[in-house]
Design a protein around this motif. Sequence first.
Motif, PDB file in Angstrom:
ATOM      1  N   ALA A 164       0.926  -1.031   0.031  1.00 40.70           N
ATOM      2  CA  ALA A 164       0.096   0.080  -0.209  1.00 40.70           C
ATOM      3  C   ALA A 164       0.677   1.212   0.036  1.00 40.70           C
ATOM      4  CB  ALA A 164      -0.867  -0.047   1.296  1.00 40.70           C
ATOM      5  N   ALA A 165       0.576   2.200  -0.933  1.00 39.18           N
ATOM      6  CA  ALA A 165       1.258   3.511  -0.919  1.00 39.18           C
ATOM      7  C   ALA A 165       2.669   3.469  -1.305  1.00 39.18           C
ATOM      8  CB  ALA A 165       1.190   4.067   0.328  1.00 39.18           C
TER       9      ALA A 165
ATOM     10  N   ARG B 186       6.414   4.197   2.193  1.00 37.21           N
ATOM     11  CA  ARG B 186       5.104   3.850   2.145  1.00 37.21           C
ATOM     12  C   ARG B 186       4.331   4.307   3.415  1.00 37.21           C
ATOM     13  NH1 ARG B 186       4.565  -1.242   2.592  1.00 37.21           N
ATOM     14  NH2 ARG B 186       6.730  -1.992   2.825  1.00 37.21           N
TER      15      ARG B 186
ATOM     16  N   ARG C 282       1.072   6.870   3.423  1.00 40.31           N
ATOM     17  CA  ARG C 282      -0.147   6.502   3.884  1.00 40.31           C
ATOM     18  C   ARG C 282      -0.728   7.309   4.736  1.00 40.31           C
ATOM     19  NH1 ARG C 282      -2.743   1.587   3.723  1.00 40.31           N
ATOM     20  NH2 ARG C 282      -4.322   1.297   5.435  1.00 40.31           N
TER      21      ARG C 282
ATOM     22  N   ARG D 168      -1.877  10.408   2.774  1.00 39.25           N
ATOM     23  CA  ARG D 168      -3.314  10.041   2.075  1.00 39.25           C
ATOM     24  C   ARG D 168      -4.346   9.816   2.987  1.00 39.25           C
ATOM     25  NH1 ARG D 168      -2.973   4.276  -0.635  1.00 39.25           N
ATOM     26  NH2 ARG D 168      -3.612   3.685   1.585  1.00 39.25           N
ATOM     27  N   ASP D 169      -4.523   9.039   3.896  1.00 41.74           N
ATOM     28  CA  ASP D 169      -5.382   8.676   4.921  1.00 41.74           C
ATOM     29  C   ASP D 169      -5.802   9.867   5.422  1.00 41.74           C
ATOM     30  OD1 ASP D 169      -5.055   6.313   3.820  1.00 41.74           O
ATOM     31  OD2 ASP D 169      -4.770   4.973   5.692  1.00 41.74           O
TER      32      ASP D 169
ATOM     33  N   TYR E 276      -2.123   0.524  10.749  1.00 42.63           N
ATOM     34  CA  TYR E 276      -0.774   0.177  10.087  1.00 42.63           C
ATOM     35  C   TYR E 276      -0.069  -1.130  10.809  1.00 42.63           C
ATOM     36  CZ  TYR E 276       3.817   0.338   7.856  1.00 42.63           C
ATOM     37  OH  TYR E 276       4.883  -0.061   7.413  1.00 42.63           O
TER      38      TYR E 276
END
Length: 357
Positions: free
Chosen positions: A58-59, A159, A163, A166-167, A182
């Motif tokens: 992810a990411a 990453r 993340r 983004r989140d 995470y």
Amino acid sequence: MGSTTPVEYLFESSTKAHFSGFRMDGMQAMNSQVGQTTTSVNENVHKQPFIIGVAGGAASGKTTVCDMIIEQLHDQRVVLVNQDSFYHNLTAEELTRMLKHGKAVDIPKYDFRSYKNNVSRRVNPSDVIILEGILIFHDPRVREMMNMKIFVDTDADVRLARRIRRDTGEKGRDISMVLDQYSKFVKPAFDDFILPTKKYADIIIPRGGDNHVAIDLIVQHIRTKLGQHDLCKIYPNLYVIHSTFQIRGMHTLIRDAQTTKHDFVFYADRLIRLVVEHGLGHLPFTEKQVVTPTESVYTGVDFCKRLCGVSIIRSGESMENALRACCKGIKIGKILIHREGDNGQQAIQLFRPFLCF
């Protein structure tokens, strides 16, 4: 991924039905229902898309890599399918779609805020299909479909930082929730399920979208693969006009059901004239020198032979005006092909004797 939606499958083999979903449930029953629409083996050879799988944590930059590949190809024949679009079970209608058979599909778009598939997007048949997702390589049945498998390898700290940005920015989550998710789910899932699939990759891209050299090499390979089925290489006297945004825009207008008859005729004539002008450029010429008004000598070209046009009724008549506009005083003859009775035999009738030869 949601527990109700195993990420298993997107396409079946070329001799079976092909669906837009990742599920395999009920595959045998669906195959029997759509068997009548399956095309022949020879037809599938020409229609099979070049399928690329792009996996990674992810990411890690998977979407960025996909976007860069599509941008460099400059071709409308490439489509991106995200694994995130299939968080939930697909409807029976969606399961009957056949993207790999050259048919358009409606793919849902998942909203991470509402945890729902609110809207869908139409995906048309393409020569290249890019599948992007963290578990794209997990199922061997999906891997076997892929012509190229890419793993985007990005440092874990990078990453995590992506993340968090983004989140918190796009999904409205607070940082404590992101870090808790995470440590409990994302990192263990990456170590147990995603990282082991790295061994299946044909190409590993360190640093993701920052690795321009790797992406350039991938794009060149895709172009080579697309060229293997290029009709121009099969038929040496076939020439294809390079598609531009102007040409695609006119094609969009004449295909739009809302376009008026006047506009349809106008833009169809423009497209036909482009075809005629492009065709004239491939006719044989001889070199010719002329004297300009300034008394200088210009070396140009001239037609080797006199020209005539042959119009095959009825569709061919729509191209006559463009030919006359490009070739002053050109003679045009007509051919009509029709069937004689019910025996399937064809007869050819000629109109306007070709006096121009």
